[in-house]
Design an enzyme around this catalytic site. Structure first.
Site, mmCIF file in Angstrom:
data_model
loop_
_atom_site.group_PDB
_atom_site.id
_atom_site.type_symbol
_atom_site.label_atom_id
_atom_site.label_comp_id
_atom_site.label_asym_id
_atom_site.label_seq_id
_atom_site.Cartn_x
_atom_site.Cartn_y
_atom_site.Cartn_z
ATOM 1 N N ASP A 212 41.005 34.830 37.241
ATOM 2 C CA ASP A 212 40.220 35.585 38.205
ATOM 3 C C ASP A 212 39.590 34.655 39.234
ATOM 4 O OD1 ASP A 212 38.764 38.197 38.845
ATOM 5 O OD2 ASP A 212 37.069 36.833 38.564
ATOM 6 N N GLU A 248 44.580 34.468 40.741
ATOM 7 C CA GLU A 248 44.238 35.485 41.729
ATOM 8 C C GLU A 248 43.742 34.808 42.997
ATOM 9 O OE1 GLU A 248 41.237 38.928 43.135
ATOM 10 O OE2 GLU A 248 40.593 37.133 42.087
#
Ligand code: AAO
Length: 512
Positions: A212, A248
């Site tokens: 993330d 990401e």
């Protein structure tokens, strides 16, 4: 001996780009906010038998419990500790899920929030999923433990400590994303704590990680953590397998940093993919499907062996993250099925399917004011089970796009045509296109508002095939449209403008 060393080195270098999916499997599905118990069941009853390669799970670690608004999905992006303890389940349930999914060749990929902890504005308390305490004034997280020394703030040069300008690469990495306390990943101690956590998941049996907010971490810091990771558990994976890494990083162009900086670390989420395909399927900006002839790198996307691709993700399906209004979701089901079908038929990238829950979308001035609504849950905030209806769809508010026949069957299509080149491209100059994958599969789309009646070269051996979009092969019969391929490999296709799903797909295993 030299060869062996070279091969080992090569393995170490390429490992993190390889998804580690079981032989013949090619896609993963994000079971957003699902409980571990439900995922275990789904692996055994559906994903394993239908050729899915893996599941991306929501962050498994302990997070802040947010009550205003009540239990939003995004509380899981505010870590409190690395204990495996969340709304999806406890460590025992997590271990059970990983074991059961691995046993049916469905891998688990954990969403990993390692860039930051919770918001700096929370204060002091223990309102967390496992009761661990925190004090954001002191920047103290005893559950890890982290103290004020483990945060980046001193490096950040903005007045408020937050990222204010995405055109400044240093801010993006050293300041707080949305006010979230930014970990000092250059510190050995922080790297150690994070790799300890990820290694615990690896030892339990996970096959890789979605990292993330990778854009907010320096590539060198991520690399330093990845280097510390164990090889995968040999109970399920070949000796020496490296965890799959996909980062990401949102790069739609026009900012200070680009996805290229991350190519050496692992794969990367290609956000241009869904944004651009959304434009094409919606026919915005004069886009049309005929233009997809050189889809992939030809459209300015990253190299195929670096890309993880998807039509929508948990953020941009509700207006978070990036991609804008063009993003297709289950709310636009007709176009959505076509776009997912195109993605799965096209050789570019490593494919991820989104599986959502429904929420009462409510736009005010162009913004969905219910974009925060968490998973279907009971009044005490616990997540509801995923129930399965008689027709195979899901109940209790779970959308389960991955169970839509058209999508499941295209996941299978991709497995069948894996490794075959894109061949026999055809288009009408507008929104009717077709292409094959070697001699293993063929797909035809009609996204024009006019009927289609064409004879095309498919590359498939002669025979009768079952269209896996309108139905599927059921023993020796076809529940959908039958397509006859002649001895020369050509076939006749008609797709009317008003048909429910204006596309047809046939492949080797759908031959009657
Ligand atoms: C919540 C509240 C906040 C509050 C915060 C702390 O909503 O108001 O300040 O708590 O109390 C999720 C939610 C957040 C939530 C957060 C923590 O989405 O709303 O905050 O949990 O609970 C950036 C990042 C990207 C990130 C994305 C949401 O780069 O990494 O924002 N995604 C991941 C997760 C996501 C999660 C987090 C990270 C945090 O997938 O679920 O947040 O762990 C530009 C930049 C992008 C940037 C976007 C949005 O995009 O390029 O990098 O993403 O802005 O800030 C055009 C441009 C495009 C641009 C876009 C939007 O499309 O082409 O480049 O416009 O401006």
């Amino acid at each position: 001996m030299t060869l062996l060393i070279l091969l080992t080195l090569f393995g170490v270098c390429t490992g993190q780009f390889k998804p580690n999916v079981a032989n013949g499997r090619t896609s993963i599905v994000h079971l957003f906010e699902w409980r571990w118990e439900d995922i275990a069941e789904e692996c055994e009853r559906f994903l394993g038998p239908n050729g899915f390669g893996g599941v991306q799970i929501s962050p498994p670690n302990e997070n802040l419990v947010v009550t205003n608004p009540f239990r939003p999905w995004w509380e899981r992006y505010q870590p409190i500790s690395y204990k495996i303890c969340s709304r999806s389940g406890d460590e025992q349930q997590f271990r059970d899920m990983v074991t059961r999914c691995n046993n049916v060749q469905v891998n688990i990929y954990a969403d990993s929030v390692i860039n930051h902890m919770c918001s700096s504005e929370i204060g002091k308390g223990s309102s967390s999923t496992c009761g661990s305490s925190y004090d954001t004034y002191k920047k103290s997280f005893p559950g890890v433990p982290y103290s004020y020394k483990d945060f980046n703030e001193y490096k950040c040069k903005t007045d408020d400590g937050d990222i204010d300008n995405y055109e400044d690469a240093e801010q993006v990495r050293d300041c707080r994303l949305e006010g979230l306390l930014d970990l000092a990943l250059e510190k050995d101690y922080v790297r150690e704590k994070i790799s300890e956590y990820l290694n615990k998941l690896i030892d339990i049996g996970v096959a890789g990680f979605r990292l993330d907010a990778s854009k907010h971490m320096w590539p060198g810091d991520i690399q330093a953590i990845v280097t510390r990771l164990n090889n995968l558990n040999t109970q399920w994976f070949p000796n020496g397998s490296r965890p799959f890494i996909f980062q990401e990083v949102i790069d739609l162009g026009g900012e200070a940093l680009s996805v290229q900086e991350y190519y050496d670390v692992g794969r990367i989420t290609e956000f241009k993919y869904g944004a651009k395909l959304g434009m094409v399927f919606r026919k915005w900006d004069n886009e049309k499907m005929a233009n997809l002839k050189n889809w992939g790198e030809g459209w300015g996307l990253m190299p195929t062996d670096r890309a993880t691709v998807f039509i929508d993700n948990h953020d941009n399906q509700r207006g978070h993250g990036a991609g804008g209004a063009s993003i297709l979701t289950f709310f636009d089901s007709r176009l959505y099925k076509m776009a997912v079908g195109f993605m799965l038929a096209h050789p570019y990238g490593f494919t991820r399917i989104m599986s959502s829950y429904s929420w009462p979308r409510h736009f005010v001035d162009g913004k969905d004011i219910n974009d925060w609504v968490g998973p279907p849950s009971h009044s005490d905030g616990s997540t509801k089970a995923v129930t399965i209806n008689e027709d195979g769809t899901c109940g209790n508010g779970w959308v389960c796009e991955h169970r839509w026949r058209q999508i499941t069957n295209m996941v299978i299509f991709r497995n069948v045509v894996s490794g075959q080149a894109l061949t026999n491209w055809w288009d009408n100059g507008e929104n009717q296109i077709a292409f094959g994958r070697g001699n293993a599969g063929f797909i035809v789309f009609n996204n024009d508002c006019r009927d289609m009646d064409v004879t095309l070269t498919t590359g498939l051996p002669a025979g009768t095939y079952c269209d896996v979009i309108s139905g599927q092969k059921d023993g020796t019969r076809c529940t959908g449209t039958e397509i006859t391929v002649s001895s020369t490999g050509s076939a006749h296709f008609t797709i009317t403008c008003s048909t429910e799903d204006p596309f047809i797909a046939i492949h080797m295993n759908s031959k009657l």
